[in-house]
Scaffold this active site. Structure first.
Site, PDB file in Angstrom:
ATOM      1  N   TYR A 139       0.706  -0.995   0.105  1.00 55.78           N
ATOM      2  CA  TYR A 139      -0.082   0.010  -0.034  1.00 55.78           C
ATOM      3  C   TYR A 139       0.845   1.040  -0.030  1.00 55.78           C
ATOM      4  O   TYR A 139       0.628   2.214  -0.782  1.00 55.78           O
ATOM      5  CB  TYR A 139      -0.749   0.070   1.169  1.00 55.78           C
ATOM      6  N   LYS A 187       5.879 -22.640  -8.270  1.00 53.98           N
ATOM      7  CA  LYS A 187       6.956 -23.084  -7.580  1.00 53.98           C
ATOM      8  C   LYS A 187       6.826 -23.291  -6.169  1.00 53.98           C
ATOM      9  O   LYS A 187       7.498 -22.917  -5.204  1.00 53.98           O
ATOM     10  CB  LYS A 187       8.352 -21.962  -7.476  1.00 53.98           C
ATOM     11  N   ASP A 220      10.222 -23.809 -13.921  1.00 52.93           N
ATOM     12  CA  ASP A 220      11.416 -24.417 -14.499  1.00 52.93           C
ATOM     13  C   ASP A 220      10.864 -25.342 -15.572  1.00 52.93           C
ATOM     14  O   ASP A 220      11.493 -25.144 -16.795  1.00 52.93           O
ATOM     15  CB  ASP A 220      12.426 -24.677 -13.803  1.00 52.93           C
ATOM     16  N   ASP A 244       5.608 -12.744 -16.292  1.00 56.32           N
ATOM     17  CA  ASP A 244       6.438 -11.542 -17.030  1.00 56.32           C
ATOM     18  C   ASP A 244       7.489 -12.399 -17.691  1.00 56.32           C
ATOM     19  O   ASP A 244       7.681 -11.904 -18.757  1.00 56.32           O
ATOM     20  CB  ASP A 244       7.009 -10.416 -16.014  1.00 56.32           C
ATOM     21  N   ASP A 248       7.514 -13.546 -22.204  1.00 57.44           N
ATOM     22  CA  ASP A 248       8.518 -12.910 -23.036  1.00 57.44           C
ATOM     23  C   ASP A 248       9.350 -14.154 -23.901  1.00 57.44           C
ATOM     24  O   ASP A 248       9.353 -14.008 -24.849  1.00 57.44           O
ATOM     25  CB  ASP A 248       9.615 -12.031 -22.407  1.00 57.44           C
TER      26      ASP A 248
END
Length: 353
Positions: A139, A187, A220, A244, A248
């Protein structure tokens, strides 16, 4: 009604690809009979030169009021410290507009080679407001800190609410678009509490969609499988940082970040955003490929109920990219940014409405 879109060009190649994108959006909406208003406001270095910040409060208010936002790339790594006004406009808008879902399709284009020679067609749903992202997971204050010299620490935020929202968005999308499977990437074998909570919520949601296959893959292993067999994935739902990175990778495997569309979605607002950066080394040279931002704008139009305009853009992109003579230079073609936009405009105007 008139559809209002706020256009924030950003830094580097941003103004060039935004100009191209606006031409395409205007042409597609005109072809489909939709009234549209495209309003420009300044962010990034240009905003800092004339004000106190890289994104002014008035721009945030305009974004909240608009039907949607088209956001160009920004050079936030080169900005001054936050105390000097160097805010990341992308992160600010994600927080202020509550853009909790980052939707990133990775799709190959016919006629364009892929690095592995294998076509890709999947969509990644990335949670957008939590995780290890220090600029948006608290916050107030930063999620990174240094308690003593030589020791840096980062806090990871995972909430039931955040996991619920991104999970629901992924499963709703898969069901409504005819996708067959949702894969949760995590994970939890190491981050047992945080990713454990994420998986607990996603499993609960999966039970509400018995018509969709569901599985779980360690992050992984997911990276390896994307390279080896991208067809194994259909819709991926995951946390912020994993999404993210994997998006890519997936879009590069599909043909490159320059082709990759992206949409940020919240309960009331949405923002189209190219996946790539601001590429200041080629700024002002009419060399940038605007496909990513144009495709993102098509996603925004579809999200706003303008399916015909979105389809016209998607069709024009597929046609132009299928032929070497109508590609930009980075794809082996002869065209610059604006010439490529002109090709797309012509294809849209000549298409069936």
């Amino acid at each position: 009604m008139t559809l209002s879109l706020l256009c924030l060009a950003g830094d580097g190649i941003g103004p060039e690809i935004m100009a191209a994108t606006k031409r395409i959006v205007a042409a597609a909406c005109a072809r489909s009979g939709e009234r549209i208003e495209l309003t420009d406001r300044t962010i990034g270095f240009a905003s800092l030169e004339t004000g106190d910040s890289t994104i002014a409060d008035a721009v945030i208010e305009a974004a909240l009021a608009a039907d949607g936002v088209i956001l160009g790339p920004v050079s936030h790594n080169d900005y001054p410290p936050k105390e000097a006004g160097g805010l990341n406009p992308s992160g600010v808008l994600r927080r202020k507009l509550d853009l909790y879902a980052n939707i990133r399709p990775a799709r190959s284009f016919s006629g364009l080679p892929t690095p592995t020679g294998v076509d890709v067609d999947l969509v990644i749903f990335r949670e957008n407001l939590e995780g290890f992202y220090a600029d948006r997971n608290l916050y107030a204050g930063s999620g990174e800190f240094m308690p003593v010299p030589g020791v840096a620490m980062a806090m990871r935020l995972i909430t039931e609410r955040g996991s619920e929202r991104i999970g629901r968005a992924a499963f709703r999308f898969a069901e409504s678009t005819g996708r067959k499977k949702v894969t949760a990437v995590h994970k939890a074998n190491v981050m047992r509490t945080s990713d454990g909570l994420f998986l607990e919520v996603i499993r609960r949601i999966a039970a509400d969609y018995p018509g969709l296959a569901y599985d779980e893959v360690l992050v992984d292993a997911a990276a390896a499988l994307l390279v080896r067999d991208p067809g194994r994935f259909d819709v991926i739902v995951t946390t912020n940082m994993f999404g993210d990175i994997l998006s890519d990778l997936a879009t590069e495997l599909a043909g490159g970040l320059g082709l990759a569309a992206s949409l940020n979605v919240g309960p009331q607002n949405a923002a189209a955003q190219a996946q790539h950066g601001s590429a200041p080394d080629i700024a002002g040279q009419d060399r940038a490929n605007p496909t990513s931002l144009i495709g993102s704008a098509a996603m925004l139009l579809r999200h706003l109920g303008q399916a015909k305009a979105a389809a016209a853009i998607d069709s024009a992109l597929k046609t132009a990219l299928a032929h070497p003579e109508t590609r930009t230079a980075d794809l082996g073609g002869p065209l610059g940014t604006q010439a490529f936009a002109s090709v797309l405009v012509k294809l849209i105007e000549e298409s069936d409405a």
